[in-house]
Structure formats: C-alpha cells, structure tokens
Design a protein around this motif. Sequence first.
Motif, PDB file in Angstrom:
ATOM      1  N   ASP A   1     -52.537 -36.532 -19.798  1.00 36.97           N
ATOM      2  CA  ASP A   1     -52.838 -36.041 -18.444  1.00 36.97           C
ATOM      3  C   ASP A   1     -54.332 -36.172 -18.154  1.00 36.97           C
ATOM      4  OD1 ASP A   1     -50.142 -35.451 -18.215  1.00 36.97           O
ATOM      5  OD2 ASP A   1     -50.409 -33.274 -18.484  1.00 36.97           O
ATOM      6  N   VAL A   2     -55.159 -35.840 -19.125  1.00 34.80           N
ATOM      7  CA  VAL A   2     -56.618 -35.953 -18.950  1.00 34.80           C
ATOM      8  C   VAL A   2     -57.011 -37.413 -18.734  1.00 34.80           C
ATOM      9  CG1 VAL A   2     -58.828 -35.766 -20.178  1.00 34.80           C
ATOM     10  CG2 VAL A   2     -57.195 -33.879 -20.249  1.00 34.80           C
TER      11      VAL A   2
ATOM     12  N   LYS B   1     -75.875 -51.089 -26.028  1.00 33.23           N
ATOM     13  CA  LYS B   1     -74.774 -52.052 -25.986  1.00 33.23           C
ATOM     14  C   LYS B   1     -74.180 -52.172 -24.581  1.00 33.23           C
ATOM     15  CE  LYS B   1     -73.547 -50.921 -30.790  1.00 33.23           C
ATOM     16  NZ  LYS B   1     -74.008 -52.102 -31.452  1.00 33.23           N
ATOM     17  N   GLY B   2     -74.732 -51.408 -23.619  1.00 35.35           N
ATOM     18  CA  GLY B   2     -74.225 -51.440 -22.252  1.00 35.35           C
ATOM     19  C   GLY B   2     -72.871 -50.765 -22.099  1.00 35.35           C
ATOM     20  N   LEU B   3     -72.602 -49.755 -22.935  1.00 39.41           N
ATOM     21  CA  LEU B   3     -71.323 -49.054 -22.926  1.00 39.41           C
ATOM     22  C   LEU B   3     -71.532 -47.585 -22.585  1.00 39.41           C
ATOM     23  CD1 LEU B   3     -69.925 -50.479 -26.298  1.00 39.41           C
ATOM     24  CD2 LEU B   3     -69.408 -51.307 -23.986  1.00 39.41           C
ATOM     25  N   LYS B   4     -70.428 -46.906 -22.210  1.00 35.13           N
ATOM     26  CA  LYS B   4     -70.483 -45.460 -21.985  1.00 35.13           C
ATOM     27  C   LYS B   4     -69.161 -44.835 -22.412  1.00 35.13           C
ATOM     28  CE  LYS B   4     -68.879 -45.368 -17.193  1.00 35.13           C
ATOM     29  NZ  LYS B   4     -67.648 -44.636 -17.479  1.00 35.13           N
ATOM     30  N   LEU B   5     -69.193 -43.536 -22.651  1.00 33.00           N
ATOM     31  CA  LEU B   5     -67.981 -42.798 -22.994  1.00 33.00           C
ATOM     32  C   LEU B   5     -67.185 -42.505 -21.728  1.00 33.00           C
ATOM     33  CD1 LEU B   5     -69.472 -40.192 -25.490  1.00 33.00           C
ATOM     34  CD2 LEU B   5     -67.964 -42.113 -26.055  1.00 33.00           C
ATOM     35  N   ASP B   6     -65.851 -42.529 -21.854  1.00 28.89           N
ATOM     36  CA  ASP B   6     -64.994 -42.165 -20.726  1.00 28.89           C
ATOM     37  C   ASP B   6     -64.638 -40.679 -20.754  1.00 28.89           C
ATOM     38  OD1 ASP B   6     -64.576 -44.774 -19.410  1.00 28.89           O
ATOM     39  OD2 ASP B   6     -63.729 -45.310 -21.351  1.00 28.89           O
ATOM     40  N   ALA B   7     -64.459 -40.118 -21.965  1.00 26.15           N
ATOM     41  CA  ALA B   7     -64.114 -38.696 -22.074  1.00 26.15           C
ATOM     42  C   ALA B   7     -64.378 -38.209 -23.490  1.00 26.15           C
ATOM     43  CB  ALA B   7     -62.639 -38.465 -21.722  1.00 26.15           C
ATOM     44  N   VAL B   8     -64.596 -36.887 -23.583  1.00 26.06           N
ATOM     45  CA  VAL B   8     -64.712 -36.203 -24.863  1.00 26.06           C
ATOM     46  C   VAL B   8     -63.676 -35.077 -24.823  1.00 26.06           C
ATOM     47  CG1 VAL B   8     -66.203 -34.878 -26.397  1.00 26.06           C
ATOM     48  CG2 VAL B   8     -67.169 -36.744 -25.029  1.00 26.06           C
ATOM     49  N   ILE B   9     -62.710 -35.143 -25.731  1.00 26.60           N
ATOM     50  CA  ILE B   9     -61.621 -34.175 -25.743  1.00 26.60           C
ATOM     51  C   ILE B   9     -61.791 -33.275 -26.963  1.00 26.60           C
ATOM     52  CG2 ILE B   9     -59.126 -33.883 -25.934  1.00 26.60           C
ATOM     53  CD1 ILE B   9     -58.933 -36.649 -24.483  1.00 26.60           C
TER      54      ILE B   9
ATOM     55  N   ASP C   1     -46.461 -32.781 -29.666  1.00 21.96           N
ATOM     56  CA  ASP C   1     -46.087 -33.544 -28.469  1.00 21.96           C
ATOM     57  C   ASP C   1     -46.724 -32.973 -27.207  1.00 21.96           C
ATOM     58  OD1 ASP C   1     -44.603 -35.330 -29.967  1.00 21.96           O
ATOM     59  OD2 ASP C   1     -42.677 -34.337 -29.571  1.00 21.96           O
ATOM     60  N   GLU C   2     -46.864 -31.661 -27.135  1.00 18.88           N
ATOM     61  CA  GLU C   2     -47.505 -31.045 -25.968  1.00 18.88           C
ATOM     62  C   GLU C   2     -48.996 -31.366 -25.934  1.00 18.88           C
ATOM     63  OE1 GLU C   2     -46.660 -26.877 -25.424  1.00 18.88           O
ATOM     64  OE2 GLU C   2     -44.516 -27.176 -25.850  1.00 18.88           O
ATOM     65  N   VAL C   3     -49.635 -31.397 -27.087  1.00 16.48           N
ATOM     66  CA  VAL C   3     -51.053 -31.775 -27.146  1.00 16.48           C
ATOM     67  C   VAL C   3     -51.206 -33.227 -26.694  1.00 16.48           C
ATOM     68  CG1 VAL C   3     -53.057 -32.084 -28.661  1.00 16.48           C
ATOM     69  CG2 VAL C   3     -51.571 -30.080 -28.948  1.00 16.48           C
ATOM     70  N   THR C   4     -50.315 -34.086 -27.166  1.00  9.66           N
ATOM     71  CA  THR C   4     -50.346 -35.497 -26.772  1.00  9.66           C
ATOM     72  C   THR C   4     -50.232 -35.629 -25.257  1.00  9.66           C
ATOM     73  OG1 THR C   4     -49.375 -36.182 -28.873  1.00  9.66           O
ATOM     74  CG2 THR C   4     -49.202 -37.739 -27.048  1.00  9.66           C
TER      75      THR C   4
END
Length: 194
Positions: free
Chosen positions: A189-190, A103-111, A181-184
């Motif tokens: 930040d990531v 699809k011409g896409l990629k992931l930006d991040a895996v958390i 809230d801290e996890v959020t």
Amino acid sequence: MRLILLGPPGAGKGTQAQRLVARHGIVQLSTGDMLREAVRNGTPVGLRAKAVMDAGQLVSDDIVIGIISDRIDQPDCSKGFILDGFPRTVAQAEALDSILAEKGLKLDAVIELKVDQAKLVDRILQRARETAARGEPVRKDDDPVVFKTRLEAYNRDTAVVAPYYAERGLLVAIDGMRPIDEVTQAISDVLETV
C-alpha cells in the motif's frame, strides 16, 4: 525503486525484502548477507568482519559503506534495490545520501517495521528452532545472548536512523507485529503512493 527497510533485528526485514524482490524484480542488498558471504569466502573484509560479527557487534562503517557503494554499481541494481540492515547509524545514512547523490540516484521510501522488542527474543528463538528442525545451521546471531547484544546495539546506535529519514519526509512506519501477509500488504500500500 530504491528502498530501505528499518527495524530491530528479528523484526522481519529479511522476510519482507524477499517478498519485495519477488514482486518487483529488484535486488535485496542485505549487509548481513554480504558480510556473511565474505566470511564464508574468507575474503579480507570477511576475515576482518568475522570476529566483530561473532561477538554480536557492528562492523565498521568504512567496510560496510564500501561494500554498499560497490554493490549499487552492479548491473542487477539498475532497476532498484532494497537495503536491509543498512544504514545502521546516522553517519551511514549521511554516507548513503552522498553515495546516491554522486551516482545521480535517490531513495523512494524508507519503511520502518515497528515491533514489540520484548517479544523479539521469543521470535528469534522460534526462528532458530525452525531452522534447526529443517536441518539447516542456526545463524550465530540467532543465539539469544548474541541477539540481545545486537538488540542493545540497535537501540543505542540504529534507532536514531528513523528520525533522520522522518525529517526528510521518507519514513513510513508499519506495525511489524502483525501477521507476515498483513505486513506485506501494508508495505505494498505504501509503495503504491511513491
């Protein structure tokens, strides 16, 4: 923005995904929700998945991969999406890589939300109590016996997905036992760096 949230059942992936949706205007793609909807609607996929889900087991890759591929093509995914509950195996991660590349896409991040699994059962019992107190039906997979089966399946099959993404430089681990809230904030930040 295209993201994956990893972590065992009860780690808070769904809660954090909802917050990301509200903040970034992207879509949450929860295979569990999509499958539960298919079960509620009595679709062929839903009927096939119902018995497996009721036993706390994982639905077959071909069903899940097909649902994800079709869903990514929907217009509301054009700005991005969060995958919650997928991929659950390295085979699914490889299939997702192929789907995105086509699809011409990629992931930006895996958390990955890292949690103390010994405390997860208490968290799930609390969630079930709160759901019942609101007068809502308690999810079948919040039953302690079913939850333990799901946790065993996660440790057996899904925990290996994190190293797969770590090898590709996409994985960021966050302490999922901290207050919500801290996890959020840690996730925000990531995402500022991607």
